[in-house]
Design a protein around this motif. Structure first.
Motif, PDB file in Angstrom:
ATOM      1  N   TRP A   1       0.816  -1.221   0.000  1.00  8.61           N
ATOM      2  CA  TRP A   1       0.000   0.000   0.000  1.00  8.61           C
ATOM      3  C   TRP A   1       0.845   1.265   0.000  1.00  8.61           C
ATOM      4  CZ3 TRP A   1      -2.530  -2.768   4.624  1.00  8.61           C
ATOM      5  CH2 TRP A   1      -3.375  -3.793   4.154  1.00  8.61           C
ATOM      6  N   THR A   2       2.082   1.189   0.431  1.00 13.54           N
ATOM      7  CA  THR A   2       2.923   2.392   0.426  1.00 13.54           C
ATOM      8  C   THR A   2       3.255   2.844  -0.993  1.00 13.54           C
ATOM      9  OG1 THR A   2       5.015   1.152   0.546  1.00 13.54           O
ATOM     10  CG2 THR A   2       3.955   1.725   2.636  1.00 13.54           C
ATOM     11  N   LEU A   3       3.017   1.988  -1.996  1.00  8.96           N
ATOM     12  CA  LEU A   3       3.239   2.395  -3.387  1.00  8.96           C
ATOM     13  C   LEU A   3       2.304   3.524  -3.801  1.00  8.96           C
ATOM     14  CD1 LEU A   3       3.648  -1.096  -5.134  1.00  8.96           C
ATOM     15  CD2 LEU A   3       5.453   0.567  -4.630  1.00  8.96           C
ATOM     16  N   MET A   4       1.220   3.699  -3.072  1.00 12.42           N
ATOM     17  CA  MET A   4       0.275   4.772  -3.394  1.00 12.42           C
ATOM     18  C   MET A   4       0.711   6.117  -2.822  1.00 12.42           C
ATOM     19  SD  MET A   4      -1.701   3.059  -5.237  1.00 12.42           S
ATOM     20  CE  MET A   4      -2.633   4.522  -5.663  1.00 12.42           C
ATOM     21  N   GLU A   5       1.788   6.123  -2.070  1.00  9.24           N
ATOM     22  CA  GLU A   5       2.261   7.360  -1.455  1.00  9.24           C
ATOM     23  C   GLU A   5       2.527   8.418  -2.528  1.00  9.24           C
ATOM     24  OE1 GLU A   5       5.987   8.907   1.319  1.00  9.24           O
ATOM     25  OE2 GLU A   5       5.480   6.777   1.234  1.00  9.24           O
TER      26      GLU A   5
ATOM     27  N   ALA B   1      -7.998  -1.460  -3.800  1.00 14.53           N
ATOM     28  CA  ALA B   1      -8.560  -2.806  -3.790  1.00 14.53           C
ATOM     29  C   ALA B   1      -7.433  -3.811  -3.626  1.00 14.53           C
ATOM     30  CB  ALA B   1      -9.332  -3.070  -5.086  1.00 14.53           C
ATOM     31  N   GLY B   2      -7.808  -5.077  -3.492  1.00 18.47           N
ATOM     32  CA  GLY B   2      -6.807  -6.136  -3.437  1.00 18.47           C
ATOM     33  C   GLY B   2      -6.558  -6.658  -2.038  1.00 18.47           C
ATOM     34  N   GLY B   3      -7.167  -7.779  -1.706  1.00 22.90           N
ATOM     35  CA  GLY B   3      -6.897  -8.430  -0.429  1.00 22.90           C
ATOM     36  C   GLY B   3      -7.437  -7.710   0.790  1.00 22.90           C
ATOM     37  N   LEU B   4      -8.357  -6.794   0.609  1.00 27.49           N
ATOM     38  CA  LEU B   4      -8.925  -6.073   1.747  1.00 27.49           C
ATOM     39  C   LEU B   4      -9.988  -6.923   2.430  1.00 27.49           C
ATOM     40  CD1 LEU B   4      -9.310  -2.492   0.211  1.00 27.49           C
ATOM     41  CD2 LEU B   4      -7.353  -3.478   1.451  1.00 27.49           C
ATOM     42  N   ASP B   5     -10.063  -6.778   3.755  1.00 24.22           N
ATOM     43  CA  ASP B   5     -11.064  -7.502   4.534  1.00 24.22           C
ATOM     44  C   ASP B   5     -11.401  -6.665   5.765  1.00 24.22           C
ATOM     45  OD1 ASP B   5      -9.108  -8.008   6.595  1.00 24.22           O
ATOM     46  OD2 ASP B   5      -8.407  -9.774   5.500  1.00 24.22           O
ATOM     47  N   PRO B   6     -12.344  -7.113   6.600  1.00 28.35           N
ATOM     48  CA  PRO B   6     -12.738  -6.295   7.756  1.00 28.35           C
ATOM     49  C   PRO B   6     -11.609  -6.023   8.739  1.00 28.35           C
ATOM     50  CG  PRO B   6     -14.398  -7.973   7.322  1.00 28.35           C
ATOM     51  CD  PRO B   6     -13.219  -8.300   6.455  1.00 28.35           C
ATOM     52  N   TRP B   7     -10.561  -6.853   8.733  1.00 26.70           N
ATOM     53  CA  TRP B   7      -9.500  -6.722   9.725  1.00 26.70           C
ATOM     54  C   TRP B   7      -8.333  -5.842   9.258  1.00 26.70           C
ATOM     55  CZ3 TRP B   7     -11.871 -11.228   8.148  1.00 26.70           C
ATOM     56  CH2 TRP B   7     -12.803 -11.756   9.055  1.00 26.70           C
ATOM     57  N   ASN B   8      -8.172  -5.667   7.957  1.00 31.11           N
ATOM     58  CA  ASN B   8      -7.028  -4.872   7.502  1.00 31.11           C
ATOM     59  C   ASN B   8      -7.418  -3.598   6.774  1.00 31.11           C
ATOM     60  OD1 ASN B   8      -7.736  -5.543   4.839  1.00 31.11           O
ATOM     61  ND2 ASN B   8      -6.125  -7.069   4.596  1.00 31.11           N
ATOM     62  N   VAL B   9      -8.711  -3.383   6.528  1.00 33.78           N
ATOM     63  CA  VAL B   9      -9.088  -2.255   5.681  1.00 33.78           C
ATOM     64  C   VAL B   9      -8.772  -0.909   6.315  1.00 33.78           C
ATOM     65  CG1 VAL B   9     -11.512  -2.177   6.473  1.00 33.78           C
ATOM     66  CG2 VAL B   9     -10.890  -1.300   4.211  1.00 33.78           C
ATOM     67  N   ALA B  10      -8.908  -0.793   7.621  1.00 33.18           N
ATOM     68  CA  ALA B  10      -8.604   0.489   8.260  1.00 33.18           C
ATOM     69  C   ALA B  10      -7.126   0.833   8.096  1.00 33.18           C
ATOM     70  CB  ALA B  10      -8.981   0.447   9.747  1.00 33.18           C
ATOM     71  N   ASP B  11      -6.256  -0.150   8.302  1.00 32.77           N
ATOM     72  CA  ASP B  11      -4.820   0.066   8.137  1.00 32.77           C
ATOM     73  C   ASP B  11      -4.497   0.401   6.683  1.00 32.77           C
ATOM     74  OD1 ASP B  11      -2.066   0.097   8.901  1.00 32.77           O
ATOM     75  OD2 ASP B  11      -1.845  -1.933   8.108  1.00 32.77           O
ATOM     76  N   ALA B  12      -5.173  -0.275   5.749  1.00 42.05           N
ATOM     77  CA  ALA B  12      -4.939  -0.025   4.327  1.00 42.05           C
ATOM     78  C   ALA B  12      -5.306   1.405   3.959  1.00 42.05           C
ATOM     79  CB  ALA B  12      -5.753  -1.005   3.487  1.00 42.05           C
ATOM     80  N   ILE B  13      -6.439   1.872   4.432  1.00 43.40           N
ATOM     81  CA  ILE B  13      -6.877   3.233   4.123  1.00 43.40           C
ATOM     82  C   ILE B  13      -5.893   4.261   4.665  1.00 43.40           C
ATOM     83  CG2 ILE B  13      -8.648   4.960   4.630  1.00 43.40           C
ATOM     84  CD1 ILE B  13     -10.697   2.649   4.591  1.00 43.40           C
ATOM     85  N   ILE B  14      -5.460   4.047   5.892  1.00 40.30           N
ATOM     86  CA  ILE B  14      -4.533   4.990   6.528  1.00 40.30           C
ATOM     87  C   ILE B  14      -3.177   4.979   5.824  1.00 40.30           C
ATOM     88  CG2 ILE B  14      -3.261   5.459   8.649  1.00 40.30           C
ATOM     89  CD1 ILE B  14      -5.774   4.368  10.153  1.00 40.30           C
ATOM     90  N   THR B  15      -2.674   3.798   5.499  1.00 41.92           N
ATOM     91  CA  THR B  15      -1.362   3.680   4.863  1.00 41.92           C
ATOM     92  C   THR B  15      -1.362   4.262   3.453  1.00 41.92           C
ATOM     93  OG1 THR B  15      -0.873   1.680   6.125  1.00 41.92           O
ATOM     94  CG2 THR B  15       0.450   2.071   4.154  1.00 41.92           C
ATOM     95  N   ALA B  16      -2.373   3.912   2.669  1.00 37.82           N
ATOM     96  CA  ALA B  16      -2.427   4.355   1.269  1.00 37.82           C
ATOM     97  C   ALA B  16      -3.062   5.729   1.108  1.00 37.82           C
ATOM     98  CB  ALA B  16      -3.203   3.339   0.439  1.00 37.82           C
TER      99      ALA B  16
END
Length: 207
Positions: A144-148, A159-174
């Motif tokens: 996800w840091t590639l979106m920086e 998108a890609g491999g998101l689920d209820p447990w990692n989506v918050a971290d994904a949104i914050i990171t990307a």
């Protein structure tokens, strides 16, 4: 049904897939019935939801059929469509487009620039494994840091491999303004799980 659960939990868009290799594939007639039900349910709840037809390298016959029979709010192009092909589709149909990009490196993110003037939104998905039969929806995720630093001309989807447990971290990171999910809210291929849908959307809305 899954669409009703998503609407009840304030999803902004619902995707309906037309790709025969996918376990989520819907014939046009089935999609029409489900989309009508979704529109009616959203109207009863006074919720605004956009319906998306997801296609992979579609020919003009399929596009015309979708546009005529389903009247989607968006068409998502999830194949290897070139900018030239996307421009042709845009000219052919009076429907806003979403273009998916498979990402494994920063160069893939940069390649999105060629599509930005042609579409309403970009969608960045993980590049599937080499032996995968599907262009997406396989549960793979990317760095996800590639979106920086990416600032698109319109809000974009992660998108890609998101689920209820990692989506918050994904949104914050990307720093993603929007997210897309499919396999991450399923109990098996093509089998959406109401509790996973609800938990995913609660995680997203809770940020």
């Amino acid at each position: 049904m899954a669409a009703q659960t998503a609407i009840d939990n304030d999803a902004d868009l619902l995707g309906f897939i037309y790709f025969s290799k996918s376990p989520r594939h819907l014939p046009i007639d089935s999609a029409h019935a489900l989309m009508q039900q979704a529109r009616q349910h959203a109207s009863m709840r006074a919720n605004k939801v956009n319906l998306v037809s997801v296609v992979v390298n579609p020919d003009n016959e399929l596009l015309d059929h979708i546009g005529r029979e389903l009247k989607p709010d968006f068409i998502q192009l999830h194949g290897h469509e070139t900018p030239e092909r996307v421009a042709d589709i845009r000219a052919r149909l009076n429907v806003p487009l979403i273009k998916a990009i498979s990402v494994s490196s920063k160069d893939d993110v940069t390649a999105a620039r060629a599509y930005e003037p042609l579409v309403a939104h970009m969608l960045f998905d993980a590049k599937p494994p080499k032996d995968a039969a599907l262009p997406g929806g396989v549960g793979a995720k990317f760095d996800w840091t590639l979106m920086e630093g990416y600032k698109g001309s319109a809000p974009w989807f992660l998108a890609g491999g998101l689920d209820p447990w990692n989506v918050a971290d994904a949104i914050i990171t990307a720093k993603a303004p929007m997210v897309d999910v499919s396999s991450g809210v399923e109990r098996g291929p093509g089998l959406k799980d109401a509790s996973l849908i609800s938990n995913f959307l609660k995680a997203v809305k809770g940020i």
